[in-house]
Enzyme design. Structure first.
Site, PDB file in Angstrom:
ATOM      1  N   LYS A 148      22.931  13.300  29.184  1.00  0.00           N
ATOM      2  CA  LYS A 148      23.551  12.073  28.684  1.00  0.00           C
ATOM      3  C   LYS A 148      25.032  12.157  29.060  1.00  0.00           C
ATOM      4  CE  LYS A 148      24.818  13.523  24.007  1.00  0.00           C
ATOM      5  NZ  LYS A 148      24.762  13.229  22.589  1.00  0.00           N
ATOM      6  N   GLU A 197      25.996  16.096  20.783  1.00  0.00           N
ATOM      7  CA  GLU A 197      26.909  16.543  21.830  1.00  0.00           C
ATOM      8  C   GLU A 197      27.745  15.348  22.273  1.00  0.00           C
ATOM      9  OE1 GLU A 197      25.006  18.841  24.938  1.00  0.00           O
ATOM     10  OE2 GLU A 197      23.908  19.960  23.418  1.00  0.00           O
ATOM     11  N   CYS A 218      17.856  19.663  22.462  1.00  0.00           N
ATOM     12  CA  CYS A 218      17.368  19.515  21.082  1.00  0.00           C
ATOM     13  C   CYS A 218      16.087  18.693  20.967  1.00  0.00           C
ATOM     14  CB  CYS A 218      18.465  18.891  20.219  1.00  0.00           C
ATOM     15  SG  CYS A 218      19.978  19.866  20.242  1.00  0.00           S
ATOM     16  N   PHE A 220      19.556   3.777  19.156  1.00  0.00           N
ATOM     17  CA  PHE A 220      18.439   4.555  19.705  1.00  0.00           C
ATOM     18  C   PHE A 220      17.262   3.688  20.136  1.00  0.00           C
ATOM     19  CE2 PHE A 220      18.832   9.233  19.825  1.00  0.00           C
ATOM     20  CZ  PHE A 220      20.218   9.259  19.663  1.00  0.00           C
ATOM     21  N   GLU A 241      22.624  21.350  10.778  1.00  0.00           N
ATOM     22  CA  GLU A 241      23.680  20.499  11.344  1.00  0.00           C
ATOM     23  C   GLU A 241      23.032  19.317  12.046  1.00  0.00           C
ATOM     24  OE1 GLU A 241      24.126  20.038  14.749  1.00  0.00           O
ATOM     25  OE2 GLU A 241      22.414  21.314  15.242  1.00  0.00           O
ATOM     26  N   GLY A 291      16.298  13.747  26.741  1.00  0.00           N
ATOM     27  CA  GLY A 291      16.305  15.134  27.206  1.00  0.00           C
ATOM     28  C   GLY A 291      17.293  15.913  26.369  1.00  0.00           C
ATOM     29  N   GLY A 295      14.675   3.568  29.040  1.00  0.00           N
ATOM     30  CA  GLY A 295      15.141   4.077  30.333  1.00  0.00           C
ATOM     31  C   GLY A 295      14.316   5.264  30.755  1.00  0.00           C
ATOM     32  N   LYS A 326      12.651  19.993  22.755  1.00  0.00           N
ATOM     33  CA  LYS A 326      12.109  21.277  22.261  1.00  0.00           C
ATOM     34  C   LYS A 326      11.861  21.223  20.752  1.00  0.00           C
ATOM     35  CE  LYS A 326      15.961  23.544  20.439  1.00  0.00           C
ATOM     36  NZ  LYS A 326      16.129  23.964  19.079  1.00  0.00           N
TER      37      LYS A 326
HETATM   38  C1  UGA Z   1      20.442  15.174  19.043  1.00  0.00           C
HETATM   39  C2  UGA Z   1      20.554  14.348  17.753  1.00  0.00           C
HETATM   40  O1  UGA Z   1      20.941  13.014  18.073  1.00  0.00           O
HETATM   41  C3  UGA Z   1      21.566  14.972  16.791  1.00  0.00           C
HETATM   42  O2  UGA Z   1      21.587  14.238  15.567  1.00  0.00           O
HETATM   43  C4  UGA Z   1      21.137  16.424  16.509  1.00  0.00           C
HETATM   44  O3  UGA Z   1      22.035  17.071  15.641  1.00  0.00           O
HETATM   45  C5  UGA Z   1      21.098  17.172  17.832  1.00  0.00           C
HETATM   46  O4  UGA Z   1      20.142  16.544  18.710  1.00  0.00           O
HETATM   47  C6  UGA Z   1      20.677  18.589  17.551  1.00  0.00           C
HETATM   48  O5  UGA Z   1      19.538  18.800  17.165  1.00  0.00           O
HETATM   49  O6  UGA Z   1      21.526  19.478  17.626  1.00  0.00           O
HETATM   50  P1  UGA Z   1      21.910  15.338  21.267  1.00  0.00           P
HETATM   51  O7  UGA Z   1      20.884  16.301  21.781  1.00  0.00           O
HETATM   52  O8  UGA Z   1      23.353  15.640  21.441  1.00  0.00           O
HETATM   53  O9  UGA Z   1      21.717  15.091  19.704  1.00  0.00           O
HETATM   54  O10 UGA Z   1      21.619  13.972  22.037  1.00  0.00           O
HETATM   55  P2  UGA Z   1      21.267  12.465  21.628  1.00  0.00           P
HETATM   56  O11 UGA Z   1      22.497  11.678  21.549  1.00  0.00           O
HETATM   57  O12 UGA Z   1      20.318  12.435  20.490  1.00  0.00           O
HETATM   58  O13 UGA Z   1      20.478  12.022  22.944  1.00  0.00           O
HETATM   59  C7  UGA Z   1      19.256  12.663  23.295  1.00  0.00           C
HETATM   60  C8  UGA Z   1      18.653  12.021  24.515  1.00  0.00           C
HETATM   61  O14 UGA Z   1      18.130  10.746  24.190  1.00  0.00           O
HETATM   62  C9  UGA Z   1      19.586  11.819  25.697  1.00  0.00           C
HETATM   63  O15 UGA Z   1      18.943  12.230  26.877  1.00  0.00           O
HETATM   64  C10 UGA Z   1      19.846  10.331  25.671  1.00  0.00           C
HETATM   65  O16 UGA Z   1      20.153   9.824  26.943  1.00  0.00           O
HETATM   66  C11 UGA Z   1      18.520   9.808  25.173  1.00  0.00           C
HETATM   67  N1  UGA Z   1      18.585   8.472  24.545  1.00  0.00           N
HETATM   68  C12 UGA Z   1      19.373   8.268  23.465  1.00  0.00           C
HETATM   69  C13 UGA Z   1      17.813   7.440  25.042  1.00  0.00           C
HETATM   70  O17 UGA Z   1      17.059   7.606  26.043  1.00  0.00           O
HETATM   71  N2  UGA Z   1      17.872   6.201  24.449  1.00  0.00           N
HETATM   72  C14 UGA Z   1      18.659   5.971  23.371  1.00  0.00           C
HETATM   73  O18 UGA Z   1      18.658   4.833  22.868  1.00  0.00           O
HETATM   74  C15 UGA Z   1      19.427   7.022  22.865  1.00  0.00           C
END
Ligand code: UGA
Length: 449
Positions: free
Chosen positions: A335, A159, A272, A261, A155, A269, A265, A275
């Protein structure tokens, strides 16, 4: 056509997947060992914050198409058993903890009805696992004598957008067994299950087990690398007076790079990305190809350095020692749009500031009550005004719109010293400076251009 489906594990992934499968027309049972969680889900109540999930739970629990249980015997009738349990980082190691996946497989072997001639039974793995897991599970299933087929079906849900990502995914991936006759049966079952998104034109990628397993960790590694890349550029901007947000805007116009992406900042975290890259490195080591992923160590290091940098900025803002300084922390989840605190950069930074003697007041629109329960040592007021009251530094660590839209002039009288650390580069530096604040960005100052 509707199918009978079980989903093993009802956390952020499994509960959403179960509800979405019901929405696609299937009859679904969700299984989890956590009785409190199952009690809530059974009443149609979401145990965590996820946009759109409460509506689906309410609708399908009421219609009877979706039910939840702690009794594994209730999965027996399902034709597809989805494995959606967690694979957290092992204590003190980089690798993934496979305990829950192994338990899920054992449960399926014990309780799934054996396939009939006209009714094959499929296990579809969704959890993020080390490459090679599917082959091992397929061997266990074969050894059980039940003749249950395995497919790997990762998947990609985010979130906060998990329902949307499950109902209208940007791609579907099937990892199928090498024996094509068996693989065709698995494919037909998955095609039936995902008939709605497939009919809507969702791209389908069919591959073997290792490819499907790798797709998932490769995607998350790429995303993590993109974030660490822009955070490395933020360090260069800090050293030279550049502005990383302008830099990201400019490079993002190149279609091959894109704007997504590239938010510099305090880094990534959550449950997903961190780890997954660590488990991927650990697995590469086991496979003797650790050099291929050495760069991920740097990705992880750059990411963790962002947290140190935020702490250094807080020290700079108060002119040295943090002891007794009042810091207002806005946002604590990893986030926005989630109440998930797993490996939250904001929580890590806050905890370390607290350990250095700072007096913290933390607010979060979703996770305040969770934090109060888990960390009674931290002060978590109800309102942002209370948190700001008398602050020496304000740190915006999670970009909830409640905080990004704060009016700097309006809140200025609340604080003691107007220092703002914009941990997500989401505020307008000039606007805050004009209102009388000292603005600290992550790789951006108050640029005149
Ligand atoms: C992530 C992936 O984006 C999903 O595609 C994947 O399915 C999921 O893990 C998973 O393995 O289940 P998620 O953990 O919900 O999704 O969060 P993200 O939206 O990827 O954000 C991850 C972190 O990156 C957050 O702490 C966010 O603040 C940070 N982030 C995101 C940044 O620091 N800069 C950005 O430009 C984007």
């Amino acid at each position: 056509m509707d199918m009978r489906i079980s989903v093993i594990g009802c956390g952020y992934l499994g509960a959403v997947h179960a509800a979405c499968m019901a929405e696609l027309g299937h009859e679904v049972v969700g299984l989890d060992v956590d009785e409190a969680k199952i009690a809530k889900l059974s009443q149609g109540i979401a145990p965590f914050i996820e946009q759109g999930l409460p509506e689906l739970l309410e609708k399908h629990v009421a219609s009877g198409r979706l039910r939840f249980t702690t009794n594994p015997a209730e999965i027996s009738e399902a034709q597809i058993h989805f494995i959606g349990v967690g694979t957290p980082q092992q204590q003190g190691r980089l690798g993934a903890d496979m305990t829950y996946v192994n338990q899920a497989v054992a449960t399926i072997i014990e309780h799934a009805n054996p396939p009939q001639a006209d009714k094959p039974v499929l296990v579809a793995g969704k959890s993020t696992v080390p490459v090679g897991t599917a082959e091992a599970i397929a061997a266990d299933l074969a050894a059980s004598g039940k003749d249950i087929i395995l497919a790997w079906n990762p998947e990609f849900l985010r979130e906060g957008y998990a329902v949307q990502d499950t109902l209208t995914p940007d791609r579907i991936v099937y990892g199928l067994p090498e024996d094509h006759a068996v693989g065709d049966v698995a494919k037909a079952l998955l095609d039936e299950c995902y008939a709605t998104p497939l009919a809507a034109g969702t791209p389908l990628v069919v591959a073997n087990y290792p490819t499907a397993e790798l797709v998932k960790v490769a995607a998350n590694s790429f995303l993590a690398t993109k974030i660490s890349f822009i955070n490395a550029m933020a360090e260069l901007c800090d050293a030279t007076g550049g502005d990383v947000t302008r830099l990201a805007e400019a490079i993002g116009y190149d279609d091959r790079i894109g704007h997504k992406f590239l938010g510099a900042g305090i880094g990534f975290g959550g449950g997903c990305l961190p780890k997954d890259i660590r488990a991927f490195m650990a697995r590469a080591g086991e496979l003797g190809v650790d050099q291929a992923l050495t760069f991920l160590r740097e990705v992880d290091t750059i990411n963790l350095r962002r947290r140190d940098h935020a702490i250094n900025l807080a020290e700079e803002a108060v002119g040295g020692r943090l002891v007794g300084k009042k810091i207002a922390v806005l946002g604590i989840t990893f986030k926005p749009d989630t109440d998930d605190l797993r490996d939250s950069p904001a929580l890590d930074i806050a905890s370390r500031l607290w350990a250095r003697g700072a007096e913290l007041a933390i607010v979060d629109p979703a996770a305040g009550h969770i934090l109060r329960e888990r960390r009674p040592d931290l002060t978590v007021p109800e309102t942002v005004e209370e948190a700001l009251d008398g602050a020496d530094v304000v740190m915006l660590l999670t970009p909830w719109k409640e905080y990004t839209q704060l009016d700097p002039a309006e809140i200025l009288p609340l604080v003691d010293t107007p220092n703002i650390i914009d941990g997500r580069n989401v505020l307008n530096p000039q606007q805050w400076a004009d209102a009388g604040w000292t603005y600290y960005g992550m790789g951006r100052g108050v640029a005149t251009w």
